[in-house]
Design a protein around this motif. Structure first.
Motif, PDB file in Angstrom:
ATOM      1  N   THR A  96       0.846  -1.195   0.000  1.00 41.79           N
ATOM      2  CA  THR A  96       0.000   0.000   0.000  1.00 41.79           C
ATOM      3  C   THR A  96       0.879   1.242   0.000  1.00 41.79           C
ATOM      4  OG1 THR A  96      -1.772  -1.143   1.182  1.00 41.79           O
ATOM      5  CG2 THR A  96      -1.801   1.252   1.242  1.00 41.79           C
ATOM      6  N   TYR A  97       0.591   2.160  -0.893  1.00 41.91           N
ATOM      7  CA  TYR A  97       1.354   3.403  -0.982  1.00 41.91           C
ATOM      8  C   TYR A  97       0.425   4.544  -1.364  1.00 41.91           C
ATOM      9  CZ  TYR A  97       1.246   2.973  -6.120  1.00 41.91           C
ATOM     10  OH  TYR A  97       0.845   2.888  -7.429  1.00 41.91           O
ATOM     11  N   SER A  98       0.903   5.773  -1.188  1.00 42.31           N
ATOM     12  CA  SER A  98       0.130   6.966  -1.532  1.00 42.31           C
ATOM     13  C   SER A  98       0.809   7.682  -2.691  1.00 42.31           C
ATOM     14  CB  SER A  98       0.059   7.918  -0.335  1.00 42.31           C
ATOM     15  OG  SER A  98      -0.567   7.285   0.752  1.00 42.31           O
ATOM     16  N   PHE A  99       0.000   8.296  -3.540  1.00 44.25           N
ATOM     17  CA  PHE A  99       0.554   9.051  -4.657  1.00 44.25           C
ATOM     18  C   PHE A  99      -0.453  10.087  -5.134  1.00 44.25           C
ATOM     19  CE2 PHE A  99      -1.798   5.635  -6.582  1.00 44.25           C
ATOM     20  CZ  PHE A  99      -2.256   6.095  -7.811  1.00 44.25           C
ATOM     21  N   GLU A 107      -4.435  15.613  -5.588  1.00 44.47           N
ATOM     22  CA  GLU A 107      -5.200  14.904  -4.564  1.00 44.47           C
ATOM     23  C   GLU A 107      -4.462  13.595  -4.304  1.00 44.47           C
ATOM     24  OE1 GLU A 107      -9.391  12.501  -4.080  1.00 44.47           O
ATOM     25  OE2 GLU A 107      -9.261  14.033  -5.616  1.00 44.47           O
ATOM     26  N   VAL A 108      -4.106  13.379  -3.054  1.00 47.64           N
ATOM     27  CA  VAL A 108      -3.368  12.173  -2.697  1.00 47.64           C
ATOM     28  C   VAL A 108      -4.340  11.003  -2.625  1.00 47.64           C
ATOM     29  CG1 VAL A 108      -1.942  11.059  -0.926  1.00 47.64           C
ATOM     30  CG2 VAL A 108      -1.628  13.484  -1.441  1.00 47.64           C
ATOM     31  N   VAL A 109      -3.987   9.930  -3.307  1.00 42.93           N
ATOM     32  CA  VAL A 109      -4.808   8.716  -3.284  1.00 42.93           C
ATOM     33  C   VAL A 109      -3.934   7.546  -2.832  1.00 42.93           C
ATOM     34  CG1 VAL A 109      -6.398   9.493  -5.070  1.00 42.93           C
ATOM     35  CG2 VAL A 109      -4.362   8.245  -5.728  1.00 42.93           C
ATOM     36  N   GLU A 110      -4.584   6.513  -2.357  1.00 45.93           N
ATOM     37  CA  GLU A 110      -3.873   5.308  -1.951  1.00 45.93           C
ATOM     38  C   GLU A 110      -4.019   4.243  -3.010  1.00 45.93           C
ATOM     39  OE1 GLU A 110      -4.780   3.386   1.770  1.00 45.93           O
ATOM     40  OE2 GLU A 110      -3.451   4.713   2.859  1.00 45.93           O
ATOM     41  N   GLN A 112      -2.447   0.048  -4.227  1.00 43.48           N
ATOM     42  CA  GLN A 112      -1.685  -1.158  -3.892  1.00 43.48           C
ATOM     43  C   GLN A 112      -0.830  -1.503  -5.101  1.00 43.48           C
ATOM     44  OE1 GLN A 112      -5.054  -1.135  -2.743  1.00 43.48           O
ATOM     45  NE2 GLN A 112      -4.165  -0.683  -0.753  1.00 43.48           N
ATOM     46  N   ALA A 161       6.996   4.604  -6.151  1.00 45.00           N
ATOM     47  CA  ALA A 161       6.874   3.878  -4.886  1.00 45.00           C
ATOM     48  C   ALA A 161       8.031   2.893  -4.709  1.00 45.00           C
ATOM     49  CB  ALA A 161       5.530   3.137  -4.832  1.00 45.00           C
TER      50      ALA A 161
END
Length: 197
Positions: A96-99, A107-110, A112, A161
């Motif tokens: 799981t990472y944010s980008f 807008e930061v989204v999560e 996989q 990531a």
């Protein structure tokens, strides 16, 4: 149905993209099967970088056009769920990472990595099925369209990531010899103070 109207340059270009796509798909399956988390990050970083080169080449080409309003039927999509689950288990805490999906609408989204890599594979494999059936123009159109609309962005985020995982691994490590070196320096400085002048 085989395309006969494409020039030799376009045919050669399509073959190169197909080779890169096939190489990525084979490597991704192998990485998931081997389940070696230590090597997987570096290998995934390499494979994503290479397939992004194919995408960039597609983005720099003329616009390819589909031959009809609807895509020709190329059969069912392969079931990549087992690969996705293996990747998720192998990547574990770094899956799981944010980008930021769109840097112009930040807008930061999560996400996989396992889901994103599987989605990229699905898009690429669809174009490869068109190519193998002789629908070269359709394959090029699909790879180009899906690069711009989907897998290019996912691959870029996944690359970032994976690079972050490598950077943290290499740059966050403490230098264990530092304390010993400081003690040696202190000892040398104390020795200088005690020496006669």
């Amino acid at each position: 149905m085989t395309d006969t109207t494409l020039d030799a340059h376009t045919e050669d270009f399509a073959q190169q993209i197909a080779d890169q796509v096939e190489s990525f798909l084979i490597a991704l399956q192998a990485i998931a099967r081997e389940a070696d988390g230590g090597r997987a990050i570096s290998l995934l970083l390499l494979e994503i970088s290479q397939v992004l080169l194919a995408g960039a080449r597609l983005g720099a080409q003329r616009d390819f056009n589909p031959q009809g309003e609807y895509q020709p039927d190329v059969g069912p999509e392969p079931d990549l769920d087992e690969m996705r689950l293996r990747l998720a288990a192998m990547l574990d805490s770094v899956d799981t990472y944010s980008f930021v999906f769109d840097p112009y609408v930040p807008e930061v989204v999560e996400g996989q990595l396992s889901d994103d890599l599987t989605s990229i594979a699905t898009d690429l494999e669809n174009g490869l099925r068109h190519y193998r059936l002789g629908n070269t123009e359709e394959a090029l159109w699909w790879w180009q369209f899906s690069y711009v609309s989907s897998w290019g962005n996912l691959a870029g985020a996944a690359l970032n990531a994976l690079l972050s995982v490598v950077a943290h691994d290499r740059l966050d490590a403490e230098f264990t010899g530092e304390e010993e070196q400081l003690a040696l320096v202190d000892e040398m400085l104390e020795g200088e103070d005690a020496a006669p002048r």
